[in-house]
Design a protein around this motif. Sequence first.
Motif, PDB file in Angstrom:
ATOM      1  N   GLY A   1      27.105  -8.482  44.494  1.00 42.41           N
ATOM      2  CA  GLY A   1      25.988  -7.874  45.136  1.00 42.41           C
ATOM      3  C   GLY A   1      24.845  -7.082  44.340  1.00 42.41           C
ATOM      4  N   THR A   2      25.441  -6.138  43.487  1.00 46.00           N
ATOM      5  CA  THR A   2      24.573  -5.398  42.838  1.00 46.00           C
ATOM      6  C   THR A   2      24.932  -5.339  41.161  1.00 46.00           C
ATOM      7  N   GLU A   3      24.199  -4.615  40.513  1.00 48.39           N
ATOM      8  CA  GLU A   3      24.400  -4.346  39.165  1.00 48.39           C
ATOM      9  C   GLU A   3      25.721  -3.838  38.768  1.00 48.39           C
TER      10      GLU A   3
ATOM     11  N   LEU B   1      29.010  -5.267  36.637  1.00 48.10           N
ATOM     12  CA  LEU B   1      29.818  -4.681  35.560  1.00 48.10           C
ATOM     13  C   LEU B   1      31.366  -4.518  35.881  1.00 48.10           C
ATOM     14  N   ALA B   2      31.486  -4.182  37.259  1.00 42.43           N
ATOM     15  CA  ALA B   2      32.982  -3.886  37.630  1.00 42.43           C
ATOM     16  C   ALA B   2      33.610  -5.297  37.482  1.00 42.43           C
ATOM     17  N   TRP B   3      33.068  -6.436  37.964  1.00 44.44           N
ATOM     18  CA  TRP B   3      33.610  -7.658  37.763  1.00 44.44           C
ATOM     19  C   TRP B   3      33.997  -8.196  36.198  1.00 44.44           C
ATOM     20  N   VAL B   4      32.890  -7.834  35.141  1.00 45.35           N
ATOM     21  CA  VAL B   4      33.184  -7.822  33.852  1.00 45.35           C
ATOM     22  C   VAL B   4      34.417  -6.890  33.201  1.00 45.35           C
ATOM     23  N   SER B   5      34.424  -5.809  33.791  1.00 46.24           N
ATOM     24  CA  SER B   5      35.601  -4.882  33.380  1.00 46.24           C
ATOM     25  C   SER B   5      36.783  -5.609  33.834  1.00 46.24           C
ATOM     26  N   ARG B   6      37.079  -6.125  35.042  1.00 44.67           N
ATOM     27  CA  ARG B   6      38.151  -6.791  35.476  1.00 44.67           C
ATOM     28  C   ARG B   6      38.158  -7.883  34.733  1.00 44.67           C
ATOM     29  N   LEU B   7      37.458  -8.705  34.330  1.00 45.43           N
ATOM     30  CA  LEU B   7      37.542  -9.980  33.445  1.00 45.43           C
ATOM     31  C   LEU B   7      38.169  -9.486  32.109  1.00 45.43           C
ATOM     32  N   MET B   8      37.853  -8.434  31.524  1.00 42.07           N
ATOM     33  CA  MET B   8      38.234  -8.199  30.205  1.00 42.07           C
ATOM     34  C   MET B   8      39.549  -7.260  30.253  1.00 42.07           C
ATOM     35  N   SER B   9      40.031  -6.893  31.395  1.00 37.98           N
ATOM     36  CA  SER B   9      41.391  -6.464  31.593  1.00 37.98           C
ATOM     37  C   SER B   9      42.256  -7.417  31.800  1.00 37.98           C
TER      38      SER B   9
ATOM     39  N   ARG C   1      40.592 -22.044  24.441  1.00 45.96           N
ATOM     40  CA  ARG C   1      40.688 -20.704  24.298  1.00 45.96           C
ATOM     41  C   ARG C   1      39.497 -20.073  24.871  1.00 45.96           C
ATOM     42  N   TRP C   2      38.511 -20.481  25.768  1.00 48.29           N
ATOM     43  CA  TRP C   2      37.368 -19.746  26.186  1.00 48.29           C
ATOM     44  C   TRP C   2      37.106 -20.134  27.750  1.00 48.29           C
ATOM     45  N   ARG C   3      36.431 -19.304  28.335  1.00 48.72           N
ATOM     46  CA  ARG C   3      36.175 -19.377  29.944  1.00 48.72           C
ATOM     47  C   ARG C   3      34.861 -19.081  29.932  1.00 48.72           C
ATOM     48  N   ILE C   4      33.859 -19.772  30.937  1.00 45.62           N
ATOM     49  CA  ILE C   4      32.396 -19.437  31.038  1.00 45.62           C
ATOM     50  C   ILE C   4      32.453 -19.312  32.350  1.00 45.62           C
ATOM     51  N   SER C   5      31.576 -18.375  32.982  1.00 46.90           N
ATOM     52  CA  SER C   5      31.499 -17.836  34.439  1.00 46.90           C
ATOM     53  C   SER C   5      29.782 -17.842  34.512  1.00 46.90           C
ATOM     54  N   LEU C   6      29.155 -18.534  35.624  1.00 45.85           N
ATOM     55  CA  LEU C   6      28.065 -18.304  36.075  1.00 45.85           C
ATOM     56  C   LEU C   6      27.805 -17.078  37.019  1.00 45.85           C
ATOM     57  N   LEU C   7      27.619 -15.898  36.696  1.00 46.59           N
ATOM     58  CA  LEU C   7      27.398 -14.753  37.224  1.00 46.59           C
ATOM     59  C   LEU C   7      26.179 -14.525  38.234  1.00 46.59           C
ATOM     60  N   ASN C   8      26.375 -14.841  39.458  1.00 40.37           N
ATOM     61  CA  ASN C   8      25.194 -14.631  40.234  1.00 40.37           C
ATOM     62  C   ASN C   8      25.109 -13.348  40.997  1.00 40.37           C
ATOM     63  N   GLN C   9      23.931 -12.549  40.911  1.00 41.50           N
ATOM     64  CA  GLN C   9      23.742 -11.275  41.428  1.00 41.50           C
ATOM     65  C   GLN C   9      22.639 -11.139  42.309  1.00 41.50           C
ATOM     66  N   GLU C  10      23.063 -10.717  43.556  1.00 39.37           N
ATOM     67  CA  GLU C  10      22.339 -10.615  44.803  1.00 39.37           C
ATOM     68  C   GLU C  10      20.941  -9.627  44.713  1.00 39.37           C
ATOM     69  N   ARG C  11      21.416  -8.468  44.266  1.00 36.02           N
ATOM     70  CA  ARG C  11      20.485  -7.276  44.435  1.00 36.02           C
ATOM     71  C   ARG C  11      20.332  -6.431  42.843  1.00 36.02           C
TER      72      ARG C  11
ATOM     73  N   LYS D   1      17.955 -10.040  42.431  1.00 37.96           N
ATOM     74  CA  LYS D   1      18.201 -11.642  41.960  1.00 37.96           C
ATOM     75  C   LYS D   1      18.098 -11.443  40.520  1.00 37.96           C
ATOM     76  N   ARG D   2      19.553 -12.195  40.242  1.00 37.29           N
ATOM     77  CA  ARG D   2      19.614 -12.081  38.481  1.00 37.29           C
ATOM     78  C   ARG D   2      20.978 -13.117  38.330  1.00 37.29           C
ATOM     79  N   GLN D   3      20.637 -13.893  37.149  1.00 35.85           N
ATOM     80  CA  GLN D   3      21.969 -14.789  36.708  1.00 35.85           C
ATOM     81  C   GLN D   3      22.240 -14.647  35.379  1.00 35.85           C
ATOM     82  N   ARG D   4      23.497 -14.663  35.154  1.00 37.19           N
ATOM     83  CA  ARG D   4      23.860 -14.459  33.830  1.00 37.19           C
ATOM     84  C   ARG D   4      25.115 -15.283  33.391  1.00 37.19           C
ATOM     85  N   ILE D   5      25.179 -16.036  32.115  1.00 31.38           N
ATOM     86  CA  ILE D   5      26.315 -16.647  31.840  1.00 31.38           C
ATOM     87  C   ILE D   5      27.184 -15.953  31.094  1.00 31.38           C
TER      88      ILE D   5
END
Length: 217
Positions: free
Chosen positions: A71-73, A77-85, A94-104, A106-110
């Motif tokens: 939903g938000t920024e 960041l909370a999702w990235v924290s869980r990913l790194m945990s 030995r890698w993984r790539i995610s398309l991170l779609n943010q609603e508010r 609007k923003r996309q990050r790889i």
Amino acid sequence: GRPTASAAVLFDLEDSGDPISIDELRGRILERALAYDVFRLGFSRGKWRKPLVQRASEAELADNVDQVFVGTESDALAWVSRLMSSQLTGSTPRWRISLLNQERPKRQRIVVCAHHVLSDGIAAAGFGALFADGSPEQLRHFDRFLTADRFELGPVDKSDAKRAIRALRTSWHEGSARPRWPSPKSGRHEVGYLSVPTVELLRKATQRSASVGESIL
């Protein structure tokens, strides 16, 4: 829990064009990963057993690309924290790539998450070769990050291997005897974020006679 042995890099996508779809991203990454052996490398066993080097199949490469909606920024960041945990599952690649779609807003990050066996040797720019825009000629400058001689290993001498194992055991036992950092009371891993222009990061690392990773740490 044990600290993760992975590093994550976030690439912001320009918001001036159309959003990228997961099918488009997965197709591009698959095509590029097949062109570089280093992105297909994986290992099983290891520790006290001889590692088995493997190469990922097209299906395994495709399975390592997914997308996430938040939903938000702060949610991002909370999702990235869980990913790194969490630990990277599987052995190849030995890698993984995610398309991170943010609603508010609007923003996309790889988001690239890579085990340290890769992130120690490949700069973030090297992973950019998997999805950056450009013609084959323009993308050729990524080769210096991905085809260097340091990725080519010859036979390992048995006496050298024995010395390395003894040194690892010694340092492991010495480290285990020292006081450890207390575990977070929340039970969650703490994650730090750093945003810096690449040019500035490289300049500071050079001034300190350090690698980019050493400079950040």
